[in-house]
Design a protein around this motif. Structure first.
Motif, PDB file in Angstrom:
ATOM      1  N   GLY A 142      -9.334  27.071 -36.149  1.00 49.60           N
ATOM      2  CA  GLY A 142      -8.617  28.289 -36.855  1.00 49.60           C
ATOM      3  C   GLY A 142      -6.949  28.021 -36.758  1.00 49.60           C
ATOM      4  N   VAL A 143      -6.690  27.104 -36.036  1.00 47.53           N
ATOM      5  CA  VAL A 143      -5.118  26.637 -36.299  1.00 47.53           C
ATOM      6  C   VAL A 143      -4.799  26.142 -37.307  1.00 47.53           C
ATOM      7  CG1 VAL A 143      -4.589  26.581 -33.799  1.00 47.53           C
ATOM      8  CG2 VAL A 143      -5.225  24.496 -34.923  1.00 47.53           C
ATOM      9  N   LEU A 144      -5.867  25.440 -38.193  1.00 47.76           N
ATOM     10  CA  LEU A 144      -5.603  24.798 -39.330  1.00 47.76           C
ATOM     11  C   LEU A 144      -6.028  25.696 -40.627  1.00 47.76           C
ATOM     12  CD1 LEU A 144      -7.391  21.358 -38.806  1.00 47.76           C
ATOM     13  CD2 LEU A 144      -4.941  21.994 -38.560  1.00 47.76           C
ATOM     14  N   SER A 145      -7.019  26.517 -40.249  1.00 47.24           N
ATOM     15  CA  SER A 145      -7.367  27.320 -41.549  1.00 47.24           C
ATOM     16  C   SER A 145      -8.355  28.408 -40.899  1.00 47.24           C
ATOM     17  CB  SER A 145      -8.074  26.612 -42.637  1.00 47.24           C
ATOM     18  OG  SER A 145      -8.670  27.600 -43.548  1.00 47.24           O
ATOM     19  N   PRO A 146      -8.054  29.810 -41.402  1.00 53.34           N
ATOM     20  CA  PRO A 146      -9.036  30.773 -40.760  1.00 53.34           C
ATOM     21  C   PRO A 146     -10.528  30.645 -41.301  1.00 53.34           C
ATOM     22  CG  PRO A 146      -7.377  31.558 -42.537  1.00 53.34           C
ATOM     23  CD  PRO A 146      -7.212  30.376 -42.243  1.00 53.34           C
ATOM     24  N   VAL A 147     -10.559  29.728 -42.361  1.00 59.34           N
ATOM     25  CA  VAL A 147     -12.213  29.958 -42.959  1.00 59.34           C
ATOM     26  C   VAL A 147     -13.076  29.520 -41.725  1.00 59.34           C
ATOM     27  CG1 VAL A 147     -11.490  29.303 -45.055  1.00 59.34           C
ATOM     28  CG2 VAL A 147     -11.760  27.442 -43.618  1.00 59.34           C
ATOM     29  N   TRP A 148     -12.254  28.475 -40.769  1.00 58.86           N
ATOM     30  CA  TRP A 148     -13.419  27.959 -39.628  1.00 58.86           C
ATOM     31  C   TRP A 148     -14.179  29.307 -38.847  1.00 58.86           C
ATOM     32  CZ3 TRP A 148     -15.128  23.416 -39.683  1.00 58.86           C
ATOM     33  CH2 TRP A 148     -14.546  22.349 -40.577  1.00 58.86           C
ATOM     34  N   GLY A 149     -13.422  30.340 -38.914  1.00 60.55           N
ATOM     35  CA  GLY A 149     -13.792  31.584 -37.878  1.00 60.55           C
ATOM     36  C   GLY A 149     -15.269  32.006 -38.457  1.00 60.55           C
ATOM     37  N   VAL A 150     -15.810  31.448 -39.768  1.00 60.59           N
ATOM     38  CA  VAL A 150     -16.998  31.843 -40.267  1.00 60.59           C
ATOM     39  C   VAL A 150     -18.269  31.416 -39.204  1.00 60.59           C
ATOM     40  CG1 VAL A 150     -17.214  30.000 -41.643  1.00 60.59           C
ATOM     41  CG2 VAL A 150     -18.531  32.216 -42.146  1.00 60.59           C
ATOM     42  N   LEU A 151     -17.854  30.279 -38.340  1.00 58.38           N
ATOM     43  CA  LEU A 151     -18.875  29.722 -37.652  1.00 58.38           C
ATOM     44  C   LEU A 151     -18.946  30.484 -36.319  1.00 58.38           C
ATOM     45  CD1 LEU A 151     -18.624  25.701 -38.301  1.00 58.38           C
ATOM     46  CD2 LEU A 151     -20.423  27.606 -39.112  1.00 58.38           C
ATOM     47  N   THR A 156      -9.920  37.945 -43.662  1.00 59.46           N
ATOM     48  CA  THR A 156      -8.941  36.747 -43.301  1.00 59.46           C
ATOM     49  C   THR A 156      -9.930  35.496 -43.364  1.00 59.46           C
ATOM     50  OG1 THR A 156      -8.413  38.322 -41.440  1.00 59.46           O
ATOM     51  CG2 THR A 156      -7.842  35.830 -40.911  1.00 59.46           C
ATOM     52  N   ILE A 157     -11.106  35.561 -43.041  1.00 54.25           N
ATOM     53  CA  ILE A 157     -11.926  34.149 -43.255  1.00 54.25           C
ATOM     54  C   ILE A 157     -12.215  33.857 -44.714  1.00 54.25           C
ATOM     55  CG2 ILE A 157     -14.614  33.517 -42.663  1.00 54.25           C
ATOM     56  CD1 ILE A 157     -14.412  35.318 -40.269  1.00 54.25           C
ATOM     57  N   GLY A 158     -12.545  35.159 -45.580  1.00 59.11           N
ATOM     58  CA  GLY A 158     -12.643  34.863 -46.949  1.00 59.11           C
ATOM     59  C   GLY A 158     -13.901  35.578 -47.158  1.00 59.11           C
ATOM     60  N   SER A 159     -13.928  36.571 -48.051  1.00 58.27           N
ATOM     61  CA  SER A 159     -15.208  37.486 -48.081  1.00 58.27           C
ATOM     62  C   SER A 159     -16.515  36.603 -48.448  1.00 58.27           C
ATOM     63  CB  SER A 159     -15.019  38.610 -48.755  1.00 58.27           C
ATOM     64  OG  SER A 159     -14.141  38.222 -50.167  1.00 58.27           O
ATOM     65  N   LYS A 160     -16.149  35.459 -49.230  1.00 57.43           N
ATOM     66  CA  LYS A 160     -17.317  34.743 -50.079  1.00 57.43           C
ATOM     67  C   LYS A 160     -18.147  34.104 -48.833  1.00 57.43           C
ATOM     68  CE  LYS A 160     -19.523  31.915 -53.109  1.00 57.43           C
ATOM     69  NZ  LYS A 160     -20.494  31.266 -52.293  1.00 57.43           N
ATOM     70  N   LEU A 161     -17.267  33.350 -48.085  1.00 59.11           N
ATOM     71  CA  LEU A 161     -17.912  32.709 -46.878  1.00 59.11           C
ATOM     72  C   LEU A 161     -18.567  33.471 -45.854  1.00 59.11           C
ATOM     73  CD1 LEU A 161     -15.428  30.212 -45.318  1.00 59.11           C
ATOM     74  CD2 LEU A 161     -17.620  29.778 -46.123  1.00 59.11           C
ATOM     75  N   VAL A 162     -18.032  34.977 -45.785  1.00 62.14           N
ATOM     76  CA  VAL A 162     -18.678  35.810 -44.886  1.00 62.14           C
ATOM     77  C   VAL A 162     -19.860  36.341 -45.437  1.00 62.14           C
ATOM     78  CG1 VAL A 162     -18.571  38.088 -43.821  1.00 62.14           C
ATOM     79  CG2 VAL A 162     -16.523  36.454 -43.577  1.00 62.14           C
ATOM     80  N   GLU A 163     -19.916  36.484 -46.767  1.00 58.95           N
ATOM     81  CA  GLU A 163     -21.193  36.741 -47.566  1.00 58.95           C
ATOM     82  C   GLU A 163     -22.346  35.625 -47.655  1.00 58.95           C
ATOM     83  OE1 GLU A 163     -22.139  39.943 -48.475  1.00 58.95           O
ATOM     84  OE2 GLU A 163     -20.208  40.369 -47.551  1.00 58.95           O
TER      85      GLU A 163
END
Ligand code: LMR
Length: 352
Positions: free
Chosen positions: A112-121, A332-339
């Motif tokens: 998450g320190v690099l990008s919030p996208v990792w939060g999806v996992l 924050t994570i990205g709605s597409k990834l969360v979907e």
């Protein structure tokens, strides 16, 4: 005059040897000419990670080193530094960028320190079973995450899984989500994990992995969440009274190299590293599940920790309590990834 000159030369050589030994010139270690056959042309990559050797990540790192050694006839050497002996937790990302280490396998939660996208996992109960994890990390979601590292100047070589996290505590048993209320829980550095414990009214503390045992022993935290292999290898079961098999979250790693270091390698070296990585990843997929199962048996046999496994009914309550995290962090994570992860979850679980 001549003596002074010889003296200066010897002193200079001595200093250069010492500096080289302490790897203050890391790039030099990586110079490798394919046309040269002598072992003196060996390339050395330092591989740093924070867990014990007898864990899915520890064993995979050793396996990777073994395979690279075999495939390169000893020309490429991977030196593995386990247990955070070089760098702890997210310090290893800075060390990678500064060339102090060349390969790391950081837990995705800490990325998450690099990008919030990792939060999806990290989303709670995102993966109903191991098959879903496999599909998630080796399918389009995992691929998207690896590609996201490019903007950090990092190449993501593979995802390695360590399976599901469980909860341990000295204030237990933890059966319902309400049981965590007010408890001090050590967690990894992750906004998504933090949000889950906030929602349950627990006091989450983001601390380094290798400080966890001492924090529990000193009573600075009541509990923590981790995979069985980490609970077993770090002997958390000796300082915790209760273990809940909750399978509430995923814990896995991304094996990474700095893009510049990668680009400096010959095609031949890159190919050897990639082949060894593919074989290691397949090995990790099989063995991480087995290791966690075996080590749960060892914990049962060798300790007096009280174990509770959440029933399907109990799990539904946890899912219901934690589900708001998906909405809270969707933007924050990205709605597409969360979907995408919700869809994956529904495929493996059916509708909840
Ligand atoms: C933790 O900090 O609990 C884990 O990330 C350790 C690891 O690398 O498995």
């Amino acid at each position: 005059m001549k003596n002074i000159f010889v003296y200066m030369l010897l002193l200079g050589t001595g200093i250069a040897i010492v500096l080289g030994y302490y790897n203050l010139f890391p790039q030099k270690e990586l110079v490798y000419d394919d046309d040269q056959e002598g072992l003196s042309d060996q390339i050395i990559f330092k591989f740093s990670h924070v867990v014990a050797e007898n864990t899915p990540k520890g064993r995979a790192a050793d396996k990777f080193a073994e395979l690279v050694n075999e495939k390169s006839n000893g020309h490429i050497k991977i030196v593995v530094f386990p247990n955070g002996s070089l760098f702890s937790d997210i310090d290893d990302i800075n060390a990678l960028k500064e060339g102090q280490v060349h390969i790391i396998a950081t837990s995705t939660s800490k990325l998450g320190v690099l990008s919030p996208v990792w939060g999806v996992l990290d989303l709670p109960f995102a993966f109903p079973n191991h098959e879903a994890i496999h599909k998630g990390i080796h399918g389009p979601i995992g691929e998207h995450l690896l590609n996201s590292l490019q903007k950090n100047g990092i190449i993501g070589l593979a995802h390695w899984s360590n399976g599901f996290k469980q909860i341990t505590s000295n204030k237990g048993p933890i059966v319902t989500p309400q049981d965590l209320k007010g408890q001090k829980i050590r967690i990894m550095k992750s906004d998504v994990i933090q949000a889950q414990y906030d929602l349950l009214g627990a006091k989450a503390q983001q601390e380094s992995f290798n400080s966890t045992y001492n924090l529990i022993e000193a009573g600075h935290v009541d509990g923590e969440e981790n995979t069985i292999s980490n609970i077993h290898s770090k002997k958390f079961y000796n300082v915790q009274k209760h273990l809940t098999i909750s399978n509430h979250g995923y814990l896995g790693y991304v094996v990474m190299m700095d893009q510049k270091v990668w680009d400096q390698q010959t095609k031949n070296t890159q190919q050897i590293l990639l082949e060894a990585m593919d074989e290691t990843t397949a090995w990790n997929d099989r063995h991480s599940i087995l290791m966690n199962e075996e080590q749960l048996e060892l914990i049962k046999r060798n300790s007096s920790i009280q174990i509770h496994e959440l029933s399907d009914f109990e799990k539904q309550e946890w899912i219901k309590e934690l589900y708001p995290v998906y909405d809270i962090l969707s933007t924050t994570i990205g709605s597409k990834l969360v979907e995408d992860i919700k869809e994956l979850r529904a495929t493996y679980r059916g509708a909840d």
